[in-house]
Design an enzyme around this catalytic site. Structure first.
Site, PDB file in Angstrom:
ATOM      1  N   PHE A  13       0.766  -1.173  -0.150  1.00  0.00           N
ATOM      2  CA  PHE A  13      -0.007  -0.163   0.073  1.00  0.00           C
ATOM      3  C   PHE A  13       0.883   1.396  -0.001  1.00  0.00           C
ATOM      4  CE2 PHE A  13      -3.210  -3.206   1.663  1.00  0.00           C
ATOM      5  CZ  PHE A  13      -4.244  -2.713   0.999  1.00  0.00           C
ATOM      6  N   GLY A  14       1.957   1.194   0.912  1.00  0.00           N
ATOM      7  CA  GLY A  14       2.708   2.472   0.872  1.00  0.00           C
ATOM      8  C   GLY A  14       3.336   2.717  -0.369  1.00  0.00           C
ATOM      9  N   VAL A  78      15.531  -5.888  -2.457  1.00  0.00           N
ATOM     10  CA  VAL A  78      16.568  -4.859  -2.161  1.00  0.00           C
ATOM     11  C   VAL A  78      17.839  -5.683  -1.155  1.00  0.00           C
ATOM     12  CG1 VAL A  78      17.298  -2.679  -1.156  1.00  0.00           C
ATOM     13  CG2 VAL A  78      15.351  -2.960  -2.730  1.00  0.00           C
ATOM     14  N   GLU A 173     -10.055 -13.514  12.060  1.00  0.00           N
ATOM     15  CA  GLU A 173     -10.609 -13.944  10.736  1.00  0.00           C
ATOM     16  C   GLU A 173     -10.439 -15.507  10.274  1.00  0.00           C
ATOM     17  OE1 GLU A 173     -11.032  -9.262   8.995  1.00  0.00           O
ATOM     18  OE2 GLU A 173      -9.384 -10.321   8.841  1.00  0.00           O
ATOM     19  N   ASP A 311       4.430  -0.134   7.748  1.00  0.00           N
ATOM     20  CA  ASP A 311       4.805  -0.932   8.932  1.00  0.00           C
ATOM     21  C   ASP A 311       6.238  -0.887   9.409  1.00  0.00           C
ATOM     22  OD1 ASP A 311       2.055  -1.979   8.510  1.00  0.00           O
ATOM     23  OD2 ASP A 311       2.705  -3.738   7.543  1.00  0.00           O
ATOM     24  N   ALA A 322      -3.109  -0.797   6.976  1.00  0.00           N
ATOM     25  CA  ALA A 322      -2.955  -0.277   5.542  1.00  0.00           C
ATOM     26  C   ALA A 322      -3.089   1.412   5.333  1.00  0.00           C
ATOM     27  CB  ALA A 322      -4.099  -0.880   4.669  1.00  0.00           C
ATOM     28  N   GLN A 323      -4.068   1.802   6.175  1.00  0.00           N
ATOM     29  CA  GLN A 323      -4.342   3.175   6.010  1.00  0.00           C
ATOM     30  C   GLN A 323      -3.280   3.981   6.315  1.00  0.00           C
ATOM     31  OE1 GLN A 323      -6.391   5.598   4.817  1.00  0.00           O
ATOM     32  NE2 GLN A 323      -7.472   3.924   4.090  1.00  0.00           N
TER      33      GLN A 323
END
Length: 451
Positions: A13-14, A78, A173, A311, A322-323
């Protein structure tokens, strides 16, 4: 004169949202990641339990960025970063590439933490990658298949005993969906075993399920889990994991041996090792989870050209969700654009919490958005809507919605295919040793392979 070069590490996400935010900037962007896809990690458990395919939660990064002319995507991991010379070195299948940068955004994410007991991973895979999810799918469905084969009642009992370690969103979950799978979806699929007799245990050393959600939602989640056949054991610290089960020590001092062939580890995260690389060169601190302490503007101390997001960061107690990564990636990109356009961003990074959600069962979930707390169907519907928004691509949204309708309305699972390679691949590669070097054509050391 060449344009400034922005190197972004990571396609989560980032990294992805940072790259997209630079689409109209006068820069060249290189996104380098160790996978070819943008992974929607919160839905990995649905791949593991046969609800969704990998393509629906992990679309190809190249396809997502194909219309962004200033973006190049490279598949490589990397291995080193030199802050002084501003060079990133990455490697894939014995090929090495060096990337010189003017700006660097590090969004390499986090992996599973076994709290110093990495040997547990042999018997209890985590839930951080597509490989993890596919291996767990093979273990879950494979346990049921082997239970159908065996005549040994003790072995059958062990094969029908599923243990999930960690009562955060992923563990809750996962446990809920294994229960749904065994107690409902597969009840008529086997002849020699009754899958409804499968035992699903959820273990956590804490005193509450989904503790950050607050006591009301925590209690509701626990009640929903137990209603759906999940046995929740709190204050339970796992002290050993092996092929046939786990050793557990409870907060009251009791110890217990739990027999189980299929274990899932959903407890704890460890930031990418690149955090330590950056810390050693910049003098920045690291917390116990390997997250690096960044400035309030997400830059690395002493290196304003380097931003770290998601993270990997330790800043004001921000959660690893995620946000945080999405907002951090966009913020880092806005700083670069502002500097190049002569309108520098002076405000520190401010995270806007959009809530927390966890789905537990068919039409059962908990959600916390600001002061609003939801349970049951309203929370489930909110979960479905929010997650559908963040699935990348119109086609993926349509197929994901169709799979959810099949699963939640009809209880069926359309993604149940497993292979032996999925089951053993990770461990087989590790057994070959660290010096094993596969290539796209095979291996540089064929002597290691026994045919």
């Amino acid at each position: 004169m060449s344009r400034p070069h922005v190197v972004i590490i990571g396609s989560g996400f980032g990294g992805l949202f940072a790259a997209q935010a630079l689409a109209k900037a006068d820069v060249d962007v290189t996104l380098v990641a160790k996978t070819v896809a943008h992974l929607f990690q919160p839905l990995l458990y649905q791949v593991a339990t046969g609800i969704l395919s990998t393509g629906e939660i992990a679309p190809a990064t190249r396809d997502i960025l194909r219309n962004q002319a200033n973006a190049t995507v490279l598949l490589a991991e990397v291995t080193s970063i030199n802050l002084t010379s501003r060079v990133v070195v990455a490697e894939k299948l014995a090929k090495i590439v060096a990337l010189k940068y003017d700006y660097l955004i590090v969004a390499a994410g986090a992996g599973q933490s076994y709290f110093g007991n990495d040997q547990f991973a042999t018997f209890a895979p985590g839930m951080k990658s597509v490989d993890d999810a596919l291996e767990l799918r093979a273990r879950i469905f494979g346990s049921l298949e082997m239970a159908e084969l065996t005549e040994d009642l003790d072995e059958r009992r062990r094969l029908l005993n599923f243990v999930v370690v960690g009562a955060g969103p992923t563990g809750v979950e996962m446990a809920g969906q294994i229960a749904e799978l065994a107690h409902h979806t597969l009840r008529k699929s086997f002849r020699r075993i009754d899958t409804s007799q499968a035992q699903i245990l959820l273990l956590d050393g804490a005193s509450a399920v989904l503790a950050p959600f607050g006591p009301k939602l925590s209690a509701a989640a626990k009640a929903e889990l137990e209603h759906n056949g999940v046995e929740v054991r709190l204050g339970a610290l796992v002290t050993n994991v092996d092929a046939t089960g786990l050793d557990v020590k409870y907060s009251d001092g009791r110890t217990e041996r739990i027999s189980s062939s299929c274990k899932v580890w959903a407890a704890g995260v460890q930031a990418s090792p690149l955090g330590r690389t950056l810390a050693e060169q910049s003098g920045a601190g690291l917390d116990r989870a390997g997250r690096i302490q960044v400035n309030p503007d997400l830059t690395l101390p002493g290196h304003p050209e380097v931003s770290v997001v998601g993270d990997m960061i330790s800043l004001n107690g921000l959660p690893g969700v995620a946000q945080v990564a999405i907002q951090g990636g966009r913020y880092a990109a806005s700083r670069i654009r502002g500097e190049l356009e002569g309108t520098p961003v002076t405000a520190d990074f401010a995270y806007h919490d959009k809530g927390s959600m966890a789905v537990i069962s068919r039409f059962g979930a908990v959600a916390k958005v600001g002061k609003l707390e939801l349970t049951g169907f309203p929370a489930w519907f909110a979960w479905l809507f929010v997650h559908l928004i963040y699935v990348v691509g119109f086609k993926n949204r349509v197929t994901t919605l169709l799979h959810w309708l099949i699963t939640f309305v009809g209880r069926a699972r359309s993604e149940r295919v497993t292979t032996e390679q999925q089951l053993v691949g990770r461990l087989a590669v590790k057994q070959l040793g660290e010096d094993f070097q596969p290539t796209i054509a095979g291996t540089l050391d064929p002597g290691k392979i026994k045919h």
